[in-house]
Write a protein that holds these residues in place. Structure first.
Motif, PDB file in Angstrom:
ATOM      1  N   LYS A  73       0.828  -1.204   0.000  1.00 53.07           N
ATOM      2  CA  LYS A  73       0.000   0.000   0.000  1.00 53.07           C
ATOM      3  C   LYS A  73       0.866   1.259   0.000  1.00 53.07           C
ATOM      4  CE  LYS A  73      -3.214   2.526   3.012  1.00 53.07           C
ATOM      5  NZ  LYS A  73      -4.100   3.046   1.957  1.00 53.07           N
ATOM      6  N   ALA A  74       1.874   1.298   0.879  1.00 51.73           N
ATOM      7  CA  ALA A  74       2.742   2.474   0.984  1.00 51.73           C
ATOM      8  C   ALA A  74       3.536   2.697  -0.300  1.00 51.73           C
ATOM      9  CB  ALA A  74       3.694   2.320   2.165  1.00 51.73           C
ATOM     10  N   ASP A  75       4.029   1.620  -0.896  1.00 53.44           N
ATOM     11  CA  ASP A  75       4.825   1.751  -2.108  1.00 53.44           C
ATOM     12  C   ASP A  75       3.972   2.172  -3.303  1.00 53.44           C
ATOM     13  OD1 ASP A  75       7.283   1.151  -1.002  1.00 53.44           O
ATOM     14  OD2 ASP A  75       7.092  -0.997  -1.358  1.00 53.44           O
ATOM     15  N   VAL A  76       2.808   1.564  -3.461  1.00 53.62           N
ATOM     16  CA  VAL A  76       1.958   1.878  -4.606  1.00 53.62           C
ATOM     17  C   VAL A  76       1.441   3.304  -4.530  1.00 53.62           C
ATOM     18  CG1 VAL A  76      -0.258   1.384  -5.724  1.00 53.62           C
ATOM     19  CG2 VAL A  76       1.269  -0.489  -5.102  1.00 53.62           C
ATOM     20  N   GLU A  77       0.948   3.695  -3.397  1.00 52.30           N
ATOM     21  CA  GLU A  77       0.346   5.025  -3.286  1.00 52.30           C
ATOM     22  C   GLU A  77       1.403   6.131  -3.315  1.00 52.30           C
ATOM     23  OE1 GLU A  77      -2.230   5.066   0.101  1.00 52.30           O
ATOM     24  OE2 GLU A  77      -3.526   3.498  -0.690  1.00 52.30           O
ATOM     25  N   ASN A  92     -10.109   9.655  -6.538  1.00 54.65           N
ATOM     26  CA  ASN A  92      -9.172   9.324  -5.477  1.00 54.65           C
ATOM     27  C   ASN A  92      -8.457   7.997  -5.751  1.00 54.65           C
ATOM     28  OD1 ASN A  92      -7.943   9.690  -2.875  1.00 54.65           O
ATOM     29  ND2 ASN A  92      -9.323   8.104  -2.095  1.00 54.65           N
ATOM     30  N   PHE A  93      -7.134   8.016  -5.697  1.00 54.47           N
ATOM     31  CA  PHE A  93      -6.326   6.825  -5.957  1.00 54.47           C
ATOM     32  C   PHE A  93      -5.869   6.188  -4.655  1.00 54.47           C
ATOM     33  CE2 PHE A  93      -2.135   4.829  -6.460  1.00 54.47           C
ATOM     34  CZ  PHE A  93      -2.410   3.895  -7.453  1.00 54.47           C
ATOM     35  N   THR A  94      -6.130   4.899  -4.525  1.00 50.77           N
ATOM     36  CA  THR A  94      -5.620   4.118  -3.401  1.00 50.77           C
ATOM     37  C   THR A  94      -5.154   2.769  -3.930  1.00 50.77           C
ATOM     38  OG1 THR A  94      -7.739   3.064  -2.876  1.00 50.77           O
ATOM     39  CG2 THR A  94      -7.278   5.193  -1.821  1.00 50.77           C
ATOM     40  N   HIS A  95      -4.370   2.079  -3.140  1.00 46.79           N
ATOM     41  CA  HIS A  95      -3.915   0.746  -3.521  1.00 46.79           C
ATOM     42  C   HIS A  95      -5.101  -0.196  -3.714  1.00 46.79           C
ATOM     43  CE1 HIS A  95      -1.369  -3.052  -2.440  1.00 46.79           C
ATOM     44  NE2 HIS A  95      -1.367  -2.830  -3.733  1.00 46.79           N
ATOM     45  N   GLN A  96      -6.063  -0.123  -2.809  1.00 43.22           N
ATOM     46  CA  GLN A  96      -7.239  -0.981  -2.909  1.00 43.22           C
ATOM     47  C   GLN A  96      -8.038  -0.674  -4.169  1.00 43.22           C
ATOM     48  OE1 GLN A  96      -7.677  -3.490  -0.873  1.00 43.22           O
ATOM     49  NE2 GLN A  96      -9.502  -4.196  -1.969  1.00 43.22           N
ATOM     50  N   LYS A  97      -8.208   0.617  -4.471  1.00 42.41           N
ATOM     51  CA  LYS A  97      -8.945   1.017  -5.672  1.00 42.41           C
ATOM     52  C   LYS A  97      -8.227   0.539  -6.927  1.00 42.41           C
ATOM     53  CE  LYS A  97     -12.243   3.273  -7.806  1.00 42.41           C
ATOM     54  NZ  LYS A  97     -13.666   2.883  -7.691  1.00 42.41           N
ATOM     55  N   ALA A  98      -6.909   0.624  -6.922  1.00 43.62           N
ATOM     56  CA  ALA A  98      -6.124   0.186  -8.078  1.00 43.62           C
ATOM     57  C   ALA A  98      -6.386  -1.283  -8.382  1.00 43.62           C
ATOM     58  CB  ALA A  98      -4.642   0.419  -7.825  1.00 43.62           C
ATOM     59  N   LYS A  99      -6.473  -2.093  -7.314  1.00 34.46           N
ATOM     60  CA  LYS A  99      -6.704  -3.530  -7.498  1.00 34.46           C
ATOM     61  C   LYS A  99      -8.154  -3.820  -7.877  1.00 34.46           C
ATOM     62  CE  LYS A  99      -5.035  -4.581  -3.423  1.00 34.46           C
ATOM     63  NZ  LYS A  99      -4.619  -5.399  -2.249  1.00 34.46           N
ATOM     64  N   GLU A 100      -9.094  -3.197  -7.201  1.00 33.23           N
ATOM     65  CA  GLU A 100     -10.506  -3.470  -7.440  1.00 33.23           C
ATOM     66  C   GLU A 100     -10.969  -3.021  -8.821  1.00 33.23           C
ATOM     67  OE1 GLU A 100     -12.528  -1.523  -4.296  1.00 33.23           O
ATOM     68  OE2 GLU A 100     -12.134  -3.097  -2.806  1.00 33.23           O
ATOM     69  N   ALA A 101     -10.525  -1.820  -9.231  1.00 31.96           N
ATOM     70  CA  ALA A 101     -10.968  -1.247 -10.505  1.00 31.96           C
ATOM     71  C   ALA A 101     -10.048  -1.622 -11.663  1.00 31.96           C
ATOM     72  CB  ALA A 101     -11.056   0.276 -10.383  1.00 31.96           C
ATOM     73  N   GLU A 102      -9.010  -2.404 -11.366  1.00 29.03           N
ATOM     74  CA  GLU A 102      -8.039  -2.816 -12.387  1.00 29.03           C
ATOM     75  C   GLU A 102      -7.531  -1.604 -13.175  1.00 29.03           C
ATOM     76  OE1 GLU A 102      -9.940  -5.871 -14.720  1.00 29.03           O
ATOM     77  OE2 GLU A 102      -9.510  -7.399 -13.222  1.00 29.03           O
ATOM     78  N   LEU A 103      -7.066  -0.617 -12.419  1.00 27.99           N
ATOM     79  CA  LEU A 103      -6.537   0.599 -13.033  1.00 27.99           C
ATOM     80  C   LEU A 103      -5.286   0.279 -13.850  1.00 27.99           C
ATOM     81  CD1 LEU A 103      -6.983   3.149 -10.098  1.00 27.99           C
ATOM     82  CD2 LEU A 103      -8.561   2.589 -11.964  1.00 27.99           C
ATOM     83  N   GLU A 104      -5.038   1.105 -14.846  1.00 25.54           N
ATOM     84  CA  GLU A 104      -3.916   0.877 -15.744  1.00 25.54           C
ATOM     85  C   GLU A 104      -2.964   2.071 -15.741  1.00 25.54           C
ATOM     86  OE1 GLU A 104      -5.140  -0.477 -19.623  1.00 25.54           O
ATOM     87  OE2 GLU A 104      -6.755  -1.707 -18.792  1.00 25.54           O
ATOM     88  N   LEU A 105      -1.780   1.833 -16.249  1.00 29.68           N
ATOM     89  CA  LEU A 105      -0.777   2.893 -16.373  1.00 29.68           C
ATOM     90  C   LEU A 105      -0.552   3.226 -17.841  1.00 29.68           C
ATOM     91  CD1 LEU A 105       1.842   1.743 -13.711  1.00 29.68           C
ATOM     92  CD2 LEU A 105       0.570   3.896 -13.682  1.00 29.68           C
ATOM     93  N   MET A 106      -0.505   4.516 -18.127  1.00 28.61           N
ATOM     94  CA  MET A 106      -0.226   4.987 -19.481  1.00 28.61           C
ATOM     95  C   MET A 106       1.093   5.739 -19.478  1.00 28.61           C
ATOM     96  SD  MET A 106      -1.289   5.188 -22.650  1.00 28.61           S
ATOM     97  CE  MET A 106      -2.952   4.587 -22.362  1.00 28.61           C
TER      98      MET A 106
END
Length: 221
Positions: A73-77, A92-106
């Protein structure tokens, strides 16, 4: 294999991008690369090239799904506060949101040759400042930005990227739709929106002009 740490991001391309001071960095930001003994290296931003000089020169790349569980969590955020959705909306970006929403990087970047041309032909003051700074001078040539999957798909399939300044003097990037979608999508890079960044340095000068640039990645140390 990717690695996500609070001080670097090892991307699918194998390169280690900087993360420290990312809230202040955009494509075209320049300054001194700081290398403190007990802390992560970073770009101390002194200014940036005129954003209109980057217009139609920016490129994009989406590596696909990111396994966010590879970082804590600390590293990702770290310093990332928001991610982009359709319409340039910031959420709002969080580690949990990144995993749940399958966020991507551009990855948004400018090619080395195009960057050299911008510095030599347009951004004279920036080039002069970099020469004055000497061997520690760096310029940001790429940034990783967090997006929803649907926005990342639009950026990936866009036909062109335009660059301009925001009202807050930040970098505004507009993707133009093509065969797969119509219209435009715009994001504004402000504090807390850049996940990681890449740098270039001057490898060789030819008088007052840059003869050769070279990429400079976060060190293993």
């Amino acid at each position: 294999m990717i690695q996500i740490k609070d001080n670097f991001f090892k991307a699918p391309d194998g390169n280690r991008y900087f993360r420290r001071n990312s809230p202040r960095v955009e494509v075209g930001s320049y300054g001194e690369k700081k290398t403190p003994l007990t802390q992560a290296n970073y770009l101390a931003v002194e200014g940036h090239v005129k954003f209109s000089y980057l217009d139609s020169k920016l490129k994009k790349e989406n590596p696909g799904k990111i396994d966010w569980s590879r970082g804590s969590k600390a590293d990702v955020e770290a310093d990332v506060k928001t991610y982009f959705d359709l319409g340039g909306v910031k959420l709002n970006f969080t580690h949990q949101k990144a995993k749940e929403a399958e966020l991507e990087l551009m990855l948004i970047y400018i090619n080395e040759g195009a960057l050299k041309k911008v510095l030599n032909k347009d951004a004279h003051k920036v080039r002069q400042e970099m020469k004055k700074e000497g061997k520690d001078a760096r310029i940001c040539s790429s940034v990783w930005v967090v997006m929803s999957g649907r926005l990342a798909k639009r950026f990936s399939t866009s036909v062109d990227l335009n660059a301009s300044a925001t009202t807050a003097k930040g970098l505004k990037i507009t993707a133009k739709g093509g065969a797969q979608w119509e219209g435009t999508e715009t994001i504004e890079l402000t504090s807390g929106t850049v996940f990681a960044y890449g740098l270039h340095k001057v490898k060789k000068w030819k008088g007052d002009e840059i003869d050769d640039l070279e990429d400079d990645w976060q060190s293993l140390g």
